[in-house]
Design a protein around this motif. Structure first.
Motif, PDB file in Angstrom:
ATOM      1  N   PRO A 612      28.288  42.404  47.893  1.00  0.00           N
ATOM      2  CA  PRO A 612      28.612  43.307  46.781  1.00  0.00           C
ATOM      3  C   PRO A 612      29.531  44.416  47.278  1.00  0.00           C
ATOM      4  N   ARG A 613      30.444  44.855  46.414  1.00  0.00           N
ATOM      5  CA  ARG A 613      31.390  45.866  46.877  1.00  0.00           C
ATOM      6  C   ARG A 613      31.800  46.777  45.719  1.00  0.00           C
ATOM      7  N   ARG A 614      32.449  47.872  46.118  1.00  0.00           N
ATOM      8  CA  ARG A 614      33.041  48.800  45.157  1.00  0.00           C
ATOM      9  C   ARG A 614      34.495  49.017  45.568  1.00  0.00           C
ATOM     10  N   ASP A 615      35.424  48.694  44.645  1.00  0.00           N
ATOM     11  CA  ASP A 615      36.852  48.883  44.890  1.00  0.00           C
ATOM     12  C   ASP A 615      37.318  50.138  44.162  1.00  0.00           C
ATOM     13  N   TYR A 616      38.013  50.999  44.875  1.00  0.00           N
ATOM     14  CA  TYR A 616      38.602  52.184  44.254  1.00  0.00           C
ATOM     15  C   TYR A 616      40.116  52.028  44.282  1.00  0.00           C
ATOM     16  N   PHE A 617      40.737  52.086  43.092  1.00  0.00           N
ATOM     17  CA  PHE A 617      42.180  51.912  42.964  1.00  0.00           C
ATOM     18  C   PHE A 617      42.850  53.287  42.986  1.00  0.00           C
ATOM     19  N   TYR A 618      43.631  53.541  44.021  1.00  0.00           N
ATOM     20  CA  TYR A 618      44.261  54.848  44.182  1.00  0.00           C
ATOM     21  C   TYR A 618      45.228  55.154  43.046  1.00  0.00           C
ATOM     22  N   GLU A 619      45.983  54.148  42.600  1.00  0.00           N
ATOM     23  CA  GLU A 619      47.014  54.392  41.587  1.00  0.00           C
ATOM     24  C   GLU A 619      46.419  54.882  40.273  1.00  0.00           C
ATOM     25  N   SER A 620      45.397  54.186  39.797  1.00  0.00           N
ATOM     26  CA  SER A 620      44.800  54.548  38.509  1.00  0.00           C
ATOM     27  C   SER A 620      43.619  55.500  38.661  1.00  0.00           C
ATOM     28  N   ARG A 621      43.205  55.744  39.916  1.00  0.00           N
ATOM     29  CA  ARG A 621      42.059  56.624  40.208  1.00  0.00           C
ATOM     30  C   ARG A 621      40.794  56.131  39.486  1.00  0.00           C
ATOM     31  N   GLN A 622      40.584  54.834  39.534  1.00  0.00           N
ATOM     32  CA  GLN A 622      39.426  54.246  38.869  1.00  0.00           C
ATOM     33  C   GLN A 622      38.710  53.300  39.820  1.00  0.00           C
ATOM     34  N   PRO A 623      37.372  53.292  39.757  1.00  0.00           N
ATOM     35  CA  PRO A 623      36.606  52.356  40.588  1.00  0.00           C
ATOM     36  C   PRO A 623      36.293  51.071  39.818  1.00  0.00           C
ATOM     37  N   MET A 624      35.928  50.058  40.549  1.00  0.00           N
ATOM     38  CA  MET A 624      35.517  48.795  39.957  1.00  0.00           C
ATOM     39  C   MET A 624      34.393  48.224  40.811  1.00  0.00           C
ATOM     40  N   THR A 625      33.294  47.889  40.193  1.00  0.00           N
ATOM     41  CA  THR A 625      32.137  47.374  40.908  1.00  0.00           C
ATOM     42  C   THR A 625      32.118  45.854  40.833  1.00  0.00           C
ATOM     43  N   ILE A 626      32.089  45.210  41.990  1.00  0.00           N
ATOM     44  CA  ILE A 626      32.084  43.751  42.066  1.00  0.00           C
ATOM     45  C   ILE A 626      30.709  43.309  42.567  1.00  0.00           C
ATOM     46  N   PRO A 627      29.923  42.613  41.752  1.00  0.00           N
ATOM     47  CA  PRO A 627      28.591  42.207  42.201  1.00  0.00           C
ATOM     48  C   PRO A 627      28.658  41.043  43.179  1.00  0.00           C
ATOM     49  N   GLY A 628      27.622  40.925  43.949  1.00  0.00           N
ATOM     50  CA  GLY A 628      27.401  39.704  44.718  1.00  0.00           C
ATOM     51  C   GLY A 628      26.381  38.876  43.965  1.00  0.00           C
ATOM     52  N   VAL A 629      26.684  37.616  43.697  1.00  0.00           N
ATOM     53  CA  VAL A 629      25.827  36.799  42.841  1.00  0.00           C
ATOM     54  C   VAL A 629      25.527  35.469  43.517  1.00  0.00           C
ATOM     55  N   ARG A 630      24.262  35.132  43.582  1.00  0.00           N
ATOM     56  CA  ARG A 630      23.834  33.788  43.991  1.00  0.00           C
ATOM     57  C   ARG A 630      23.436  33.031  42.732  1.00  0.00           C
ATOM     58  N   SER A 631      24.182  31.963  42.416  1.00  0.00           N
ATOM     59  CA  SER A 631      23.977  31.239  41.158  1.00  0.00           C
ATOM     60  C   SER A 631      23.414  29.851  41.406  1.00  0.00           C
ATOM     61  N   THR A 632      22.413  29.507  40.607  1.00  0.00           N
ATOM     62  CA  THR A 632      21.886  28.145  40.547  1.00  0.00           C
ATOM     63  C   THR A 632      21.609  27.829  39.079  1.00  0.00           C
ATOM     64  N   MET A 633      21.248  26.577  38.790  1.00  0.00           N
ATOM     65  CA  MET A 633      20.884  26.235  37.417  1.00  0.00           C
ATOM     66  C   MET A 633      19.594  26.931  37.003  1.00  0.00           C
ATOM     67  N   GLU A 634      18.808  27.331  37.976  1.00  0.00           N
ATOM     68  CA  GLU A 634      17.535  27.986  37.671  1.00  0.00           C
ATOM     69  C   GLU A 634      17.719  29.457  37.343  1.00  0.00           C
ATOM     70  N   ASP A 635      18.626  30.140  38.060  1.00  0.00           N
ATOM     71  CA  ASP A 635      18.760  31.579  37.857  1.00  0.00           C
ATOM     72  C   ASP A 635      19.998  32.105  38.569  1.00  0.00           C
TER      73      ASP A 635
END
Length: 702
Positions: A612-635
């Motif tokens: 999981p990470r957080r990206d901060y864009f200097y140009e627009s001065r805005q953050p973006m949160t990127i989740p880490g996801v483990r995906s299966t058919m169950e959950d």
């Protein structure tokens, strides 16, 4: 160079606007004079809009790709660090460009409708032209005079920077910033690259059924011809709307950090509302075609769909409501509201003029008939629409009441000029039973007959799939599930699934008994021979799969949030994570990235690693949160990096979500899309159909 691009693009926009006005005038004049030449001129005007708007859109894209930051729109939505594909998609990344893109899509549909064979429907042509070009002219009006994408930045002698289309004074010079602000980080997700075009295609495509409906009201053609013409248009429009909603849900799931797919955001709701009227319209037109019923209702639904489409665009563009999706406050809001009011009032007036002629040819014989259940289906959809619409406009009304109530102490004390919003719990509690009712009807309707059906005949048809469906709740209870709402919900989905599969089985088995061929071969032939019916069943099955995902995440989602040191764990149900490491660094595309490394365990056994990470864009001065996801058919196991301390302390805050069955939502969406494409795919023209067409044309004297 920039002057050539700007002038050529602006000239194309203005010329398209003038051509649209000419087409409207020519069609009206030709109709009043019964002069086919003028009507044809109006049709040719629709054909001209596509090359002209293609030129305008191309000029904007060139400006974006070549970093012409002296153009205000380019500065707002691009930067030098952005890849070329993002610069191209920035065409719809801001308000001015998105209005041009909307208009360009409208011109595609205008051209497609202009080139169709009008020999059987000449009386519709001038009015369809007027409606289509009026809609296009309205969006061009907003673009040219209020949100022009070719406006430039000018440096005044005083040192001020002015954003204007033309040079404000002889001493002003073009100002070129060193770099742009960059596209909003939230719009850089693949889902948002595709989502707006799909959403706009759905909106724009519904202009065509509305145009034919208005043409039918004006000309007095109260039969089902306009529905027959627009059937495929409506199906494709509905498909684009559905794809737009699904892609938007996926974007929200991946980017916004909600841990879910739907937050009942005002703009999400604005996109949902046209779908809530288009879906019952697709069902009720079948009743009009087969039984001559619900003519008034169908007219009202298509009018409502058109104005809700404009209303949805208004909510995004005006900034009247706060949303993660919407653009900034804009002066075009009142114009949108005026256009919506005028088109709705005029449409309802035309409907009232033909009210008597749009009488029902047959009566409802039984509530257990297919048309009876379709009617209930429509009422449930409208019930959901009312709930959603009230939730969307409630903040606007409360703010208005607060201002009006300055002289009324009770209102002033209650609202104080502030927007009062409703939360997701309002929508979920109010619409939940209605959605369940719709799902239940999906399991019943395929087993009913037209005209006359009884409880006895329905029971005879439904007992086998019902018996099979009861296996599901029994298994769930035996395995320990005690959430009785969930058990009931899963039983309804099982019922609909078994009914749908049973319909496929019955049809293919009957064909196999007659031909002796392979069951799968006959199943394919069955679908090919009746694409509309079995494509609809595939849509139903897709919705069943989506419902499984919705039930799983809505009723069984769990979450937790905790701050831990490096090497420590957080546990959520059967899952746990260990915080291994965290790195913070700058990238070549002007981002600051904080990326955590966590190990994921299920029941004590390591099953993977996430970042999981957080990206901060200097140009627009805005953050973006990127989740880490483990995906299966169950959950899905969904991890967010919420906060962190300096690297030296290696301490971070994580939020965890466990989302059971959520991936069935995305699988069901794919099945729904395939089913809609099957239903909308053109039927092969049989010799019998060709004979009917020849006979019809002979009678008409063509």
């Amino acid at each position: 160079m920039v002057d050539i691009l700007v002038n050529f693009g602006l000239g194309s926009l203005v010329l398209t606007f003038l051509v649209s006005l000419f087409g409207i005038g020519a069609s009206l004049y030709g109709q009043s004079r019964k002069d086919a030449r003028w009507i044809e001129s109006g049709r040719h005007s629709m054909l001209l809009t596509l090359p002209l708007l293609t030129a305008a859109a191309t000029m904007i894209i060139i400006l974006l790709v070549q970093n012409h930051f002296e153009v205000s729109y380019v500065t707002q939505v691009t930067s030098r660090s952005m890849p070329t594909y993002l610069k191209v998609t920035a065409l719809w990344g801001g308000q001015p460009g998105s209005l041009v893109f909307w208009s360009w899509l409208m011109s595609i549909f205008a051209t497609a409708i202009a080139v169709r064979n009008w020999s059987r429907d000449r009386e519709f042509l001038p009015w369809v032209t007027v409606v289509v070009l009026t809609t296009l002219a309205f969006f061009l009006l907003l673009t040219i005079f209020f949100e022009n994408p070719f406006s430039r930045l000018w440096l005044m002698p005083s040192g001020d920077i002015v954003d204007q289309l033309f040079r404000p004074s002889a001493s002003a010079v073009l100002f070129t910033p060193a770099d742009g602000q960059g596209l909003n980080p939230l719009l850089r997700h693949p889902g948002m690259i595709i989502h707006p075009p799909m959403q706009y295609l759905g909106f724009v495509a519904f202009v065509i059924p509305y145009a034919f409906a208005i043409a039918a009201l004006i000309t007095g053609r109260t039969d089902s011809r306009w529905i027959t013409i627009t059937r495929k248009w409506t199906l494709w429009a509905w498909l684009f709307l559905s794809m737009g909603l699904v892609l938007g849900m996926r974007w929200a799931y991946d980017v916004l950090g909600w841990g879910g797919y739907w937050g009942w955001d005002p703009v999400e709701n604005a996109a949902l509302m046209p779908w809530l009227t288009a879906t019952p319209f697709l069902h009720s037109v079948m009743i009009q075609e087969k039984r001559g019923m619900m003519k008034r209702w169908n007219m009202f639904l298509v009018i409502l769909t058109y104005d809700l489409m404009i209303f949805g665009t208004f909510l995004v563009r005006s900034g009247v409501l706060s949303s993660v999706h919407s653009f900034a406050q804009s002066a075009i809001g009142p114009l949108f509201f005026t256009f919506i009011a005028l088109t709705f009032i005029i449409s309802i007036y035309l409907l009232s003029r033909r009210w008597t002629e749009l009488h029902t040819e047959t009566q409802l014989n039984s509530w257990f008939s297919r048309e009876g259940f379709f009617l209930i289906n429509n009422l449930l959809f409208i019930g959901i629409l009312v709930v959603v619409f009230w939730g969307v406009i409630f903040p606007i009304l409360t703010e208005a009441l607060g201002f009006v109530g300055e002289a009324i102490p009770s209102l002033r004390d209650t609202f104080n000029g502030q927007k009062v919003t409703v939360g997701p719990s309002y929508y979920e509690r109010a619409t939940g039973p209605l959605w369940a009712g719709l799902l239940f009807l999906m399991g019943i309707c395929p087993l009913t007959a037209w005209r006359i059906s009884t409880m006895k005949s329905l029971g005879r048809n439904i007992w086998k799939p019902t018996a099979l469906s009861f296996v599901v709740p029994i298994v769930l209870v035996v395995t320990g599930m005690r959430n009785w709402v969930a058990v009931l919900s899963f039983w309804i989905t099982a019922l609909v699934a078994f009914v749908t599969l049973y319909e496929f089985y019955k049809g293919a088995a009957a064909r196999r008994r007659r031909s002796g061929r392979n069951f799968l071969v006959e199943l394919g032939a069955l679908i090919g021979r009746n694409r509309r019916r079995y494509g609809g069943y595939m849509i139903h099955f897709g919705i069943v799969l989506m419902a499984i995902g919705v039930i799983g995440i809505e009723m069984f989602q769990t979450e937790t949030q905790l701050t831990i040191n490096r090497g420590e764990q957080i546990t959520l149900g059967d899952y746990s994570i260990t915080f291994d490491n965290l790195a913070e660094f700058d990238t070549n595309d002007n981002r600051n990235v904080a990326r955590a490394e966590v190990s994921v365990y299920k029941n004590g056994e390591k099953v993977g690693e996430l970042n999981p990470r957080r990206d901060y864009f200097y140009e627009s001065r805005q953050p973006m949160t990127i989740p880490g996801v483990r995906s299966t058919m169950e959950d899905d196991f969904y991890v967010l990096l919420v906060d962190w301390q300096p690297i030296s302390t290696q301490r971070a805050t994580f939020k965890l979500y466990h989302n059971p069955l959520v991936n069935w939502l995305w699988i069901g969406s794919l099945v729904l899309i395939v089913g809609t494409m099957v239903a909308a795919w053109p039927e092969k023209e049989t010799e019998e159909m060709r004979a009917i067409v020849r006979e019809t044309r002979a009678v008409a004297g063509d």
